[in-house]
Motif scaffolding. Structure first.
Motif, mmCIF file in Angstrom:
data_model
loop_
_atom_site.group_PDB
_atom_site.id
_atom_site.type_symbol
_atom_site.label_atom_id
_atom_site.label_comp_id
_atom_site.label_asym_id
_atom_site.label_seq_id
_atom_site.Cartn_x
_atom_site.Cartn_y
_atom_site.Cartn_z
ATOM 1 N N HIS A 55 -5.066 -1.624 6.651
ATOM 2 C CA HIS A 55 -5.159 -2.686 5.642
ATOM 3 C C HIS A 55 -3.882 -3.510 5.498
ATOM 4 O O HIS A 55 -3.879 -4.520 4.797
ATOM 5 C CB HIS A 55 -5.554 -2.079 4.290
ATOM 6 C CG HIS A 55 -6.981 -1.664 4.241
ATOM 7 N ND1 HIS A 55 -7.425 -0.469 4.777
ATOM 8 C CD2 HIS A 55 -8.068 -2.286 3.757
ATOM 9 C CE1 HIS A 55 -8.731 -0.384 4.609
ATOM 10 N NE2 HIS A 55 -9.149 -1.476 3.994
ATOM 11 N N TYR A 91 0.877 -1.170 0.000
ATOM 12 C CA TYR A 91 0.000 0.000 0.000
ATOM 13 C C TYR A 91 0.912 1.217 0.000
ATOM 14 O O TYR A 91 1.711 1.395 0.916
ATOM 15 C CB TYR A 91 -0.903 0.021 1.237
ATOM 16 C CG TYR A 91 -1.899 -1.099 1.244
ATOM 17 C CD1 TYR A 91 -3.106 -0.981 0.553
ATOM 18 C CD2 TYR A 91 -1.642 -2.282 1.927
ATOM 19 C CE1 TYR A 91 -4.029 -2.023 0.551
ATOM 20 C CE2 TYR A 91 -2.558 -3.316 1.932
ATOM 21 C CZ TYR A 91 -3.750 -3.184 1.243
ATOM 22 O OH TYR A 91 -4.655 -4.211 1.240
ATOM 23 N N TRP A 134 -5.638 4.509 6.946
ATOM 24 C CA TRP A 134 -6.293 3.545 6.070
ATOM 25 C C TRP A 134 -5.276 2.504 5.603
ATOM 26 O O TRP A 134 -5.542 1.306 5.622
ATOM 27 C CB TRP A 134 -6.928 4.259 4.865
ATOM 28 C CG TRP A 134 -7.828 3.392 4.044
ATOM 29 C CD1 TRP A 134 -9.179 3.315 4.112
ATOM 30 C CD2 TRP A 134 -7.422 2.462 3.012
ATOM 31 N NE1 TRP A 134 -9.648 2.398 3.201
ATOM 32 C CE2 TRP A 134 -8.585 1.861 2.520
ATOM 33 C CE3 TRP A 134 -6.198 2.091 2.482
ATOM 34 C CZ2 TRP A 134 -8.565 0.910 1.513
ATOM 35 C CZ3 TRP A 134 -6.174 1.126 1.476
ATOM 36 C CH2 TRP A 134 -7.352 0.548 0.996
#
Length: 148
Positions: A112, A37, A108
């Protein structure tokens, strides 16, 4: 599949680009079989995205606080150059690109991921990179800190 959030300084001009390649080879390559990410900002975000796209088969997700069109030109160009390697682009839709929006994006990504690798500027003892690394620790997740 292991998942890694990447966070780091936007100020990267103090090192030549090939040094970042060596740093990423040492600290990202061991996780390159997983999912990354990556925030869609300039600096470490764009450099890591370009390196991962060209040097790994990892699953790549770019996360932006608003939309890609609201990101700096350098970041938009990195995303465009690697678009065929990016599996997902997450646009969180923030109305204003301010500190709370970037912190929400960072949380976020950490939420995740199973761990975070941070590349803070050696002369910046606080800021968004450290906020993300500290949030990772608060979540009980591992973090790897590589000052640049």
């Amino acid at each position: 599949m292991r998942s890694v959030a990447i966070t780091g300084t936007r100020a990267t001009g103090h090192r030549p680009p090939d040094e970042y390649g060596a740093i990423f080879s040492a600290y990202l390559r061991p996780f390159a079989d997983g999912h990354f990410y990556i925030g869609g900002a300039k600096g470490i975000d764009s450099l890591a995205l370009l390196w991962l796209a060209g040097n790994s088969a990892a699953h790549l997700t770019v996360v932006v606080p608003g939309t890609v069109l609201h990101q700096p030109t350098e970041a938009q160009q990195a995303i465009a150059r690697t678009r065929e390697r990016i599996q997902d682009v997450v646009e969180l839709g923030a109305a204003e690109l301010d500190t709370p929006a970037y912190h929400a994006r960072n949380r976020w990504m950490v939420d995740h991921a199973s761990m975070t690798i941070g590349f803070p500027h050696a002369d910046e003892p606080e800021g968004g990179t450290w906020q993300t690394l500290n949030y990772t620790a608060e979540q009980g997740k591992p973090r790897l800190i590589v000052p640049v």
